[in-house]
Design a protein around this motif. Structure first.
Motif, PDB file in Angstrom:
ATOM      1  N   LEU A   1       9.043   5.613   3.355  1.00  0.00           N
ATOM      2  CA  LEU A   1       9.920   6.027   1.891  1.00  0.00           C
ATOM      3  C   LEU A   1      11.416   5.822   2.655  1.00  0.00           C
ATOM      4  O   LEU A   1      12.100   6.887   2.760  1.00  0.00           O
ATOM      5  CB  LEU A   1       9.662   7.324   1.527  1.00  0.00           C
ATOM      6  CG  LEU A   1      10.426   7.960   0.124  1.00  0.00           C
ATOM      7  CD1 LEU A   1      10.814   6.857  -0.477  1.00  0.00           C
ATOM      8  CD2 LEU A   1       9.731   9.240  -0.260  1.00  0.00           C
ATOM      9  N   ASP A   2      11.909   4.808   2.370  1.00  0.00           N
ATOM     10  CA  ASP A   2      13.329   4.254   2.634  1.00  0.00           C
ATOM     11  C   ASP A   2      14.102   4.739   1.490  1.00  0.00           C
ATOM     12  O   ASP A   2      13.839   4.107   0.321  1.00  0.00           O
ATOM     13  CB  ASP A   2      13.355   2.935   2.871  1.00  0.00           C
ATOM     14  CG  ASP A   2      14.727   2.298   3.119  1.00  0.00           C
ATOM     15  OD1 ASP A   2      15.193   2.808   3.917  1.00  0.00           O
ATOM     16  OD2 ASP A   2      15.225   1.261   2.522  1.00  0.00           O
TER      17      ASP A   2
ATOM     18  N   PHE B   1      14.780   3.100  -3.815  1.00  0.00           N
ATOM     19  CA  PHE B   1      13.498   3.466  -2.556  1.00  0.00           C
ATOM     20  C   PHE B   1      12.609   2.306  -2.579  1.00  0.00           C
ATOM     21  O   PHE B   1      12.579   1.453  -3.252  1.00  0.00           O
ATOM     22  CB  PHE B   1      12.807   4.562  -2.723  1.00  0.00           C
ATOM     23  CG  PHE B   1      12.130   4.827  -4.016  1.00  0.00           C
ATOM     24  CD1 PHE B   1      10.745   4.226  -3.970  1.00  0.00           C
ATOM     25  CD2 PHE B   1      12.746   5.310  -5.158  1.00  0.00           C
ATOM     26  CE1 PHE B   1       9.972   4.541  -5.299  1.00  0.00           C
ATOM     27  CE2 PHE B   1      11.751   5.610  -6.553  1.00  0.00           C
ATOM     28  CZ  PHE B   1      10.390   4.975  -6.187  1.00  0.00           C
ATOM     29  N   ALA B   2      12.193   2.180  -1.178  1.00  0.00           N
ATOM     30  CA  ALA B   2      11.304   1.296  -0.763  1.00  0.00           C
ATOM     31  C   ALA B   2      10.299   1.682   0.325  1.00  0.00           C
ATOM     32  O   ALA B   2      10.553   2.712   0.930  1.00  0.00           O
ATOM     33  CB  ALA B   2      11.956   0.037  -0.448  1.00  0.00           C
TER      34      ALA B   2
ATOM     35  N   ALA C   1       0.895  -1.203  -0.099  1.00  0.00           N
ATOM     36  CA  ALA C   1      -0.049   0.120  -0.105  1.00  0.00           C
ATOM     37  C   ALA C   1       0.880   1.361   0.091  1.00  0.00           C
ATOM     38  O   ALA C   1       0.347   2.173  -0.639  1.00  0.00           O
ATOM     39  CB  ALA C   1      -0.780  -0.006   1.037  1.00  0.00           C
ATOM     40  N   GLY C   2       1.952   1.421   0.762  1.00  0.00           N
ATOM     41  CA  GLY C   2       2.885   2.482   0.737  1.00  0.00           C
ATOM     42  C   GLY C   2       3.479   2.289  -0.434  1.00  0.00           C
ATOM     43  O   GLY C   2       3.653   3.637  -0.964  1.00  0.00           O
ATOM     44  N   GLY C   3       4.048   1.461  -1.100  1.00  0.00           N
ATOM     45  CA  GLY C   3       4.762   1.558  -2.359  1.00  0.00           C
ATOM     46  C   GLY C   3       3.792   2.080  -3.436  1.00  0.00           C
ATOM     47  O   GLY C   3       4.227   2.823  -4.291  1.00  0.00           O
TER      48      GLY C   3
ATOM     49  N   ALA D   1       2.389  10.787   2.912  1.00  0.00           N
ATOM     50  CA  ALA D   1       1.383  10.198   2.210  1.00  0.00           C
ATOM     51  C   ALA D   1       1.519   8.720   2.420  1.00  0.00           C
ATOM     52  O   ALA D   1       0.413   8.004   2.716  1.00  0.00           O
ATOM     53  CB  ALA D   1       1.066  10.515   0.764  1.00  0.00           C
ATOM     54  N   ALA D   2       2.450   8.034   2.042  1.00  0.00           N
ATOM     55  CA  ALA D   2       2.784   6.760   2.167  1.00  0.00           C
ATOM     56  C   ALA D   2       2.620   6.293   3.650  1.00  0.00           C
ATOM     57  O   ALA D   2       2.143   5.175   3.962  1.00  0.00           O
ATOM     58  CB  ALA D   2       4.193   6.329   1.627  1.00  0.00           C
ATOM     59  N   GLN D   3       3.179   7.005   4.614  1.00  0.00           N
ATOM     60  CA  GLN D   3       3.186   6.480   5.853  1.00  0.00           C
ATOM     61  C   GLN D   3       1.512   6.389   6.306  1.00  0.00           C
ATOM     62  O   GLN D   3       1.173   5.591   7.054  1.00  0.00           O
ATOM     63  CB  GLN D   3       3.867   7.627   6.967  1.00  0.00           C
ATOM     64  CG  GLN D   3       3.577   7.311   8.459  1.00  0.00           C
ATOM     65  CD  GLN D   3       4.428   7.741   9.480  1.00  0.00           C
ATOM     66  OE1 GLN D   3       5.873   7.679   9.363  1.00  0.00           O
ATOM     67  NE2 GLN D   3       3.989   8.667  10.196  1.00  0.00           N
TER      68      GLN D   3
END
Length: 271
Positions: A90-91, A103-104, A18-20, A49-51
């Protein structure tokens, strides 16, 4: 417990995906960028937003669990008892902002300080690195194994730092020189969770970085360990994964011993 971990792993994988998905959407958007220090440590609207998407996905299935996201800057000064979710939405933020394809999204679970579930999702390559304690590590279902290298001279090592602090920069330079002295090469790509996933896959042989928090390395640690490698502090000791510590991750064996020893190397100026 195995059944419980399998359930948690499913939640982690769905949340990471979902984050990706959000990160892919934000690639075409103008980002709001915030500095966390003078110029180096950054966050963006894509991180936030991803978090939000990751945490919503976890709480939809596990509403009573404690979920800790990087963007909320949780306290990691003391060990965390019980079950904790750790989210790096967002790594590799700097790479994402600059359009570099590295990124991941990283999601992990610790139980009384032990990492027990990990999901690191690379949305550009649609690669899901996953691990459950005692169940091995996989990428899209394919079992992972660390490099079979016999020594540090045979592997590429990642050395990283993310700070504008001159003291931190000087220490990074020392560690970089030390690893260049003993290894087969050094890289600095960012995205520590993704780096550790690639150690688990045997693509990299080691990773060294100071003062790393759980959302960055807890899941990667489990991936490496379940693929046959080792993760310790600079003294070669295993540490509570719910706290910050100086990390050495590697394919294990002599490689790990040599990298740990190299963290203590000192150099005279100009020599």
């Amino acid at each position: 417990m195995t059944d419980d971990l399998s359930e948690l792993a499913g939640v982690a994988e769905r949340a990471a995906r979902a984050g990706g998905a959000v990160l892919l959407e934000y690639q075409d958007k103008v980002l709001e960028v915030t500095l966390k220090d003078a110029r180096v440590d950054v966050s963006s609207s894509a991180d936030l937003a991803a978090q939000e998407a990751v945490i919503a996905a976890i709480l939809a299935e596990r509403p009573d669990d404690v979920v800790l996201g990087e963007e909320d800057a949780p306290d990691t000064s003391a060990p965390a008892a019980g079950l904790r979710w750790w989210v790096d939405p967002l790594d590799g933020t700097r790479a994402f902002i600059d359009g570099f394809p590295w990124f991941a999204t990283a999601v992990s679970v610790t139980l009384d300080g032990d990492p027990v579930v990990a999901a690191v999702y690379d949305p550009l390559r649609d690669e899901l690195y996953a691990a459950v304690r005692g169940g091995g590590a996989t990428c899209n279902g394919r079992p992972l194994h660390v490099s079979p290298a016999d020594g540090a001279a045979e592997v590429v090592v990642v050395v990283q730092a993310q700070s504008s602090d001159p003291v931190v920069i000087a220490e990074f330079a020392r560690l970089m020189r030390a690893m260049l002295t003993v290894s087969g090469g050094v890289r600095f790509p960012g995205a520590p969770a993704l780096v550790m996933a690639h150690i688990a896959a045997g693509h990299l042989g080691g990773y060294v970085e100071r003062d790393m928090p759980p959302w960055d390395v807890a899941g990667g640690r489990l991936l490496v360990e379940e693929a046959g490698g080792r993760v310790t502090d600079f003294e070669g000791r295993p540490r509570d994964a719910s706290t910050r510590y100086d990390v050495v991750a590697s394919s294990g064996g002599a490689v790990h011993d040599q990298l740990v020893a190299a963290t203590g190397m000192r150099f005279e100026e100009g020599r």
